[in-house]
Scaffold this motif. Structure first.
Motif, PDB file in Angstrom:
ATOM      1  N   GLY A 138       0.938  -1.483   0.066  1.00 35.12           N
ATOM      2  CA  GLY A 138      -0.061   0.147   0.132  1.00 35.12           C
ATOM      3  C   GLY A 138       0.881   1.184   0.054  1.00 35.12           C
ATOM      4  O   GLY A 138       1.848   1.386   0.392  1.00 35.12           O
ATOM      5  N   THR A 139       0.322   2.466  -0.087  1.00 33.97           N
ATOM      6  CA  THR A 139       1.104   3.659  -0.352  1.00 33.97           C
ATOM      7  C   THR A 139       1.123   4.078   1.215  1.00 33.97           C
ATOM      8  O   THR A 139       2.256   4.637   1.475  1.00 33.97           O
ATOM      9  CB  THR A 139      -0.006   4.587  -1.214  1.00 33.97           C
ATOM     10  OG1 THR A 139      -0.480   4.060  -2.483  1.00 33.97           O
ATOM     11  CG2 THR A 139       1.069   6.188  -1.248  1.00 33.97           C
ATOM     12  N   PHE A 140       0.243   3.731   2.157  1.00 37.08           N
ATOM     13  CA  PHE A 140       0.506   4.054   3.453  1.00 37.08           C
ATOM     14  C   PHE A 140       0.786   5.682   3.676  1.00 37.08           C
ATOM     15  O   PHE A 140       1.532   5.990   4.262  1.00 37.08           O
ATOM     16  CB  PHE A 140       1.200   3.182   4.161  1.00 37.08           C
ATOM     17  CG  PHE A 140       1.018   1.880   3.978  1.00 37.08           C
ATOM     18  CD1 PHE A 140      -0.334   1.195   4.167  1.00 37.08           C
ATOM     19  CD2 PHE A 140       1.849   0.813   3.589  1.00 37.08           C
ATOM     20  CE1 PHE A 140      -0.412  -0.216   4.010  1.00 37.08           C
ATOM     21  CE2 PHE A 140       1.722  -0.634   3.385  1.00 37.08           C
ATOM     22  CZ  PHE A 140       0.463  -1.083   3.735  1.00 37.08           C
ATOM     23  N   ILE A 142      -0.173   5.487   7.084  1.00 38.68           N
ATOM     24  CA  ILE A 142      -0.732   4.242   7.526  1.00 38.68           C
ATOM     25  C   ILE A 142      -1.798   4.440   8.795  1.00 38.68           C
ATOM     26  O   ILE A 142      -1.435   5.513   9.510  1.00 38.68           O
ATOM     27  CB  ILE A 142       0.553   3.183   8.132  1.00 38.68           C
ATOM     28  CG1 ILE A 142      -0.129   1.888   8.345  1.00 38.68           C
ATOM     29  CG2 ILE A 142       1.066   3.880   9.283  1.00 38.68           C
ATOM     30  CD1 ILE A 142       0.767   0.728   8.569  1.00 38.68           C
ATOM     31  N   HIS A 143      -2.772   3.709   8.973  1.00 44.34           N
ATOM     32  CA  HIS A 143      -3.897   3.719   9.774  1.00 44.34           C
ATOM     33  C   HIS A 143      -4.252   2.639  10.687  1.00 44.34           C
ATOM     34  O   HIS A 143      -3.999   1.418   9.879  1.00 44.34           O
ATOM     35  CB  HIS A 143      -4.995   4.795   9.345  1.00 44.34           C
ATOM     36  CG  HIS A 143      -5.712   4.155   7.976  1.00 44.34           C
ATOM     37  ND1 HIS A 143      -6.536   2.715   8.265  1.00 44.34           N
ATOM     38  CD2 HIS A 143      -5.552   4.324   6.898  1.00 44.34           C
ATOM     39  CE1 HIS A 143      -6.605   2.567   6.908  1.00 44.34           C
ATOM     40  NE2 HIS A 143      -6.346   3.583   6.070  1.00 44.34           N
ATOM     41  N   LEU A 144      -5.039   2.659  11.602  1.00 45.00           N
ATOM     42  CA  LEU A 144      -5.650   1.511  12.199  1.00 45.00           C
ATOM     43  C   LEU A 144      -6.229   0.526  11.421  1.00 45.00           C
ATOM     44  O   LEU A 144      -6.264  -0.782  11.618  1.00 45.00           O
ATOM     45  CB  LEU A 144      -6.736   1.924  13.360  1.00 45.00           C
ATOM     46  CG  LEU A 144      -5.837   2.722  14.559  1.00 45.00           C
ATOM     47  CD1 LEU A 144      -6.757   2.931  15.843  1.00 45.00           C
ATOM     48  CD2 LEU A 144      -4.387   2.095  15.074  1.00 45.00           C
ATOM     49  N   GLY A 145      -6.935   1.114  10.178  1.00 45.89           N
ATOM     50  CA  GLY A 145      -7.803   0.017   9.507  1.00 45.89           C
ATOM     51  C   GLY A 145      -6.698  -0.741   8.893  1.00 45.89           C
ATOM     52  O   GLY A 145      -6.770  -2.032   8.785  1.00 45.89           O
ATOM     53  N   HIS A 146      -5.732  -0.437   8.301  1.00 48.30           N
ATOM     54  CA  HIS A 146      -4.550  -1.265   7.727  1.00 48.30           C
ATOM     55  C   HIS A 146      -3.935  -2.272   8.893  1.00 48.30           C
ATOM     56  O   HIS A 146      -3.736  -3.543   8.347  1.00 48.30           O
ATOM     57  CB  HIS A 146      -3.212  -0.217   7.343  1.00 48.30           C
ATOM     58  CG  HIS A 146      -3.493   0.508   6.308  1.00 48.30           C
ATOM     59  ND1 HIS A 146      -3.225   2.102   6.295  1.00 48.30           N
ATOM     60  CD2 HIS A 146      -4.154   0.561   4.986  1.00 48.30           C
ATOM     61  CE1 HIS A 146      -3.456   2.583   5.280  1.00 48.30           C
ATOM     62  NE2 HIS A 146      -4.138   1.756   4.401  1.00 48.30           N
ATOM     63  N   LEU A 147      -3.951  -1.909   9.999  1.00 46.73           N
ATOM     64  CA  LEU A 147      -3.452  -2.618  10.911  1.00 46.73           C
ATOM     65  C   LEU A 147      -4.422  -3.857  11.482  1.00 46.73           C
ATOM     66  O   LEU A 147      -4.132  -4.930  11.580  1.00 46.73           O
ATOM     67  CB  LEU A 147      -2.963  -2.056  12.372  1.00 46.73           C
ATOM     68  CG  LEU A 147      -1.821  -1.142  12.085  1.00 46.73           C
ATOM     69  CD1 LEU A 147      -1.645  -0.035  13.516  1.00 46.73           C
ATOM     70  CD2 LEU A 147      -0.540  -1.472  11.673  1.00 46.73           C
ATOM     71  N   PRO A 157       3.285   3.463 -10.539  1.00 46.50           N
ATOM     72  CA  PRO A 157       2.935   3.770 -11.618  1.00 46.50           C
ATOM     73  C   PRO A 157       1.540   4.481 -11.864  1.00 46.50           C
ATOM     74  O   PRO A 157       1.459   5.524 -12.540  1.00 46.50           O
ATOM     75  CB  PRO A 157       2.959   2.745 -12.443  1.00 46.50           C
ATOM     76  CG  PRO A 157       2.726   1.505 -11.708  1.00 46.50           C
ATOM     77  CD  PRO A 157       3.456   1.780 -10.527  1.00 46.50           C
ATOM     78  N   HIS A 158       0.594   3.790 -10.891  1.00 44.40           N
ATOM     79  CA  HIS A 158      -0.852   4.614 -11.168  1.00 44.40           C
ATOM     80  C   HIS A 158      -0.923   5.944 -10.233  1.00 44.40           C
ATOM     81  O   HIS A 158      -1.814   6.579 -10.502  1.00 44.40           O
ATOM     82  CB  HIS A 158      -1.807   3.635 -10.431  1.00 44.40           C
ATOM     83  CG  HIS A 158      -1.438   3.142  -8.876  1.00 44.40           C
ATOM     84  ND1 HIS A 158      -0.366   2.711  -8.814  1.00 44.40           N
ATOM     85  CD2 HIS A 158      -2.469   3.338  -7.804  1.00 44.40           C
ATOM     86  CE1 HIS A 158      -0.540   2.257  -7.395  1.00 44.40           C
ATOM     87  NE2 HIS A 158      -1.597   2.979  -7.052  1.00 44.40           N
ATOM     88  N   LYS A 159       0.117   6.226  -9.734  1.00 44.07           N
ATOM     89  CA  LYS A 159       0.300   7.616  -8.645  1.00 44.07           C
ATOM     90  C   LYS A 159       1.117   8.731  -9.516  1.00 44.07           C
ATOM     91  O   LYS A 159       1.562   9.713  -8.851  1.00 44.07           O
ATOM     92  CB  LYS A 159       0.495   7.364  -7.471  1.00 44.07           C
ATOM     93  CG  LYS A 159      -0.556   6.610  -6.628  1.00 44.07           C
ATOM     94  CD  LYS A 159      -1.067   7.097  -5.766  1.00 44.07           C
ATOM     95  CE  LYS A 159      -2.270   6.313  -5.127  1.00 44.07           C
ATOM     96  NZ  LYS A 159      -2.274   5.840  -3.687  1.00 44.07           N
ATOM     97  N   ALA A 160       1.761   8.400 -10.709  1.00 45.21           N
ATOM     98  CA  ALA A 160       2.898   9.128 -11.176  1.00 45.21           C
ATOM     99  C   ALA A 160       2.405  10.418 -11.586  1.00 45.21           C
ATOM    100  O   ALA A 160       3.119  11.377 -11.332  1.00 45.21           O
ATOM    101  CB  ALA A 160       3.101   8.539 -12.671  1.00 45.21           C
ATOM    102  N   SER A 196      -9.808   5.688   6.136  1.00 42.90           N
ATOM    103  CA  SER A 196      -8.835   5.783   5.070  1.00 42.90           C
ATOM    104  C   SER A 196      -7.825   6.819   5.216  1.00 42.90           C
ATOM    105  O   SER A 196      -7.955   7.846   6.090  1.00 42.90           O
ATOM    106  CB  SER A 196      -9.762   6.159   3.813  1.00 42.90           C
ATOM    107  OG  SER A 196     -10.143   7.445   3.853  1.00 42.90           O
ATOM    108  N   SER A 197      -6.822   6.524   4.589  1.00 42.92           N
ATOM    109  CA  SER A 197      -5.643   7.456   4.540  1.00 42.92           C
ATOM    110  C   SER A 197      -6.185   8.966   4.139  1.00 42.92           C
ATOM    111  O   SER A 197      -5.905   9.997   4.623  1.00 42.92           O
ATOM    112  CB  SER A 197      -4.462   7.072   3.412  1.00 42.92           C
ATOM    113  OG  SER A 197      -4.082   5.899   3.968  1.00 42.92           O
ATOM    114  N   THR A 198      -7.163   8.988   3.044  1.00 41.96           N
ATOM    115  CA  THR A 198      -7.762  10.247   2.768  1.00 41.96           C
ATOM    116  C   THR A 198      -8.444  10.933   3.746  1.00 41.96           C
ATOM    117  O   THR A 198      -8.288  12.207   3.872  1.00 41.96           O
ATOM    118  CB  THR A 198      -8.692   9.902   1.500  1.00 41.96           C
ATOM    119  OG1 THR A 198      -8.214   9.157   0.425  1.00 41.96           O
ATOM    120  CG2 THR A 198      -9.260  11.270   0.815  1.00 41.96           C
TER     121      THR A 198
END
Ligand code: NAP
Length: 223
Positions: free
Chosen positions: A27-29, A32-37, A61-64, A186-188
């Motif tokens: 992931g881009t992290f 990073i947040h509690l959801g990922h953990l 590549p998708h975030k270039a 979410s990170s957003t």
């Protein structure tokens, strides 16, 4: 800390042995947040994984064309977030390639070589990302290198048979969908809350929260 053959120091990877089962949490992290953990821990338990290796993306590549926080910040936040779970570790394999586009196929080849094909590998990531997998580099080979765990929130209909199965039927036996309620974070959301001056406590570990404030991350809205 060891040198794992990628040219720089990285946290200890699980040792190679027959029957090893590892999760690669890609992931881009940002951050990073509690959801990922929660997701990584749930997958580890459900799939009886020996370890979960978090792999923050380098230069995906998708975030270039989109702004992503400096790889070193994202790597350090991932280390801080995972440090107190003995089943978690973090790899720099993509961070150290961040000067070029980093593809998941190269990461999976790296881990397959590192484990000499002896480990069963589960690549864990968001279902939204997996839905685009047919646009990833060398996607046919991806399915021969690992299982994919596509994590989604409850009630979100993925329809993998239609979107992926029609083009690549062999993918269906290699992708599993897992619903996790904690995916609401979410990170957003965290980035938006920092911009708005709202607290992010209980959304990410305290050490990550402090790292964000100390380094002035996410203070400005992204275009
Ligand atoms: P993304 O498009 O930023 O994220 C898509 C969704 O998945 C978001 O809702 C995101 O939530 C969630 N997500 C991301 N990582 C997750 C994880 N490990 N577990 C659960 N949910 C997760 O996707 P990304 O983070 O940039 O990329 C995901 C992975 O796919 C990375 O390892 C990336 O390298 C790989 N990928 C490879 C290629 C390629 O090789 N061509 C192309 C695209 C993606 P949050 O924002 O809250 O994390």
């Amino acid at each position: 800390m060891t040198n794992n053959g990628v040219g720089t120091m990285t946290l200890q990877l699980p040792e190679c042995r027959d029957g090893l089962c590892v999760g690669i949490m890609g992931g881009t992290f940002d951050p990073i947040h509690l959801g990922h953990l929660v997701i990584a821990e749930e997958v580890r338990i459900q799939y009886e994984l020996d370890k979960v290796i978090f792999v923050p993306t380098g230069y995906p590549p998708h975030k270039a064309k989109r702004k992503v926080t400096d790889p070193e910040h994202r790597y350090l936040m991932t280390v801080l977030a995972t440090i107190n779970n003995p089943y978690f570790t973090v790899s720099r394999v993509e961070i150290d390639r961040a000067y070029e586009l980093t593809y998941t196929i190269d990461t999976l080849r790296f881990f397959n070589n590192y484990y000499q094909g002896k480990a069963e590998i589960y690549f864990i990531t968001g279902a939204d990302a997996i839905m685009d997998i047919l646009s990833w580099k060398d996607y046919g080979e991806l399915f021969s290198l690992c299982h994919f765990i596509a994590v989604t929130r409850p009630g979100y209909n993925l329809n993998i048979e239609e979107t992926i199965g029609k083009v690549c039927p062999q993918a269906l036996s290699r992708i599993e969908v897992l619903e996790i309620p904690a995916m609401q974070i979410s990170s957003t959301l965290i980035r938006q809350r920092v911009v708005a001056g709202k607290p992010i406590r209980y959304l990410t570990p305290d050490a990550v929260t402090q790292y964000i404030y100390k380094n002035g991350l996410y203070r400005h809205a992204r275009e």
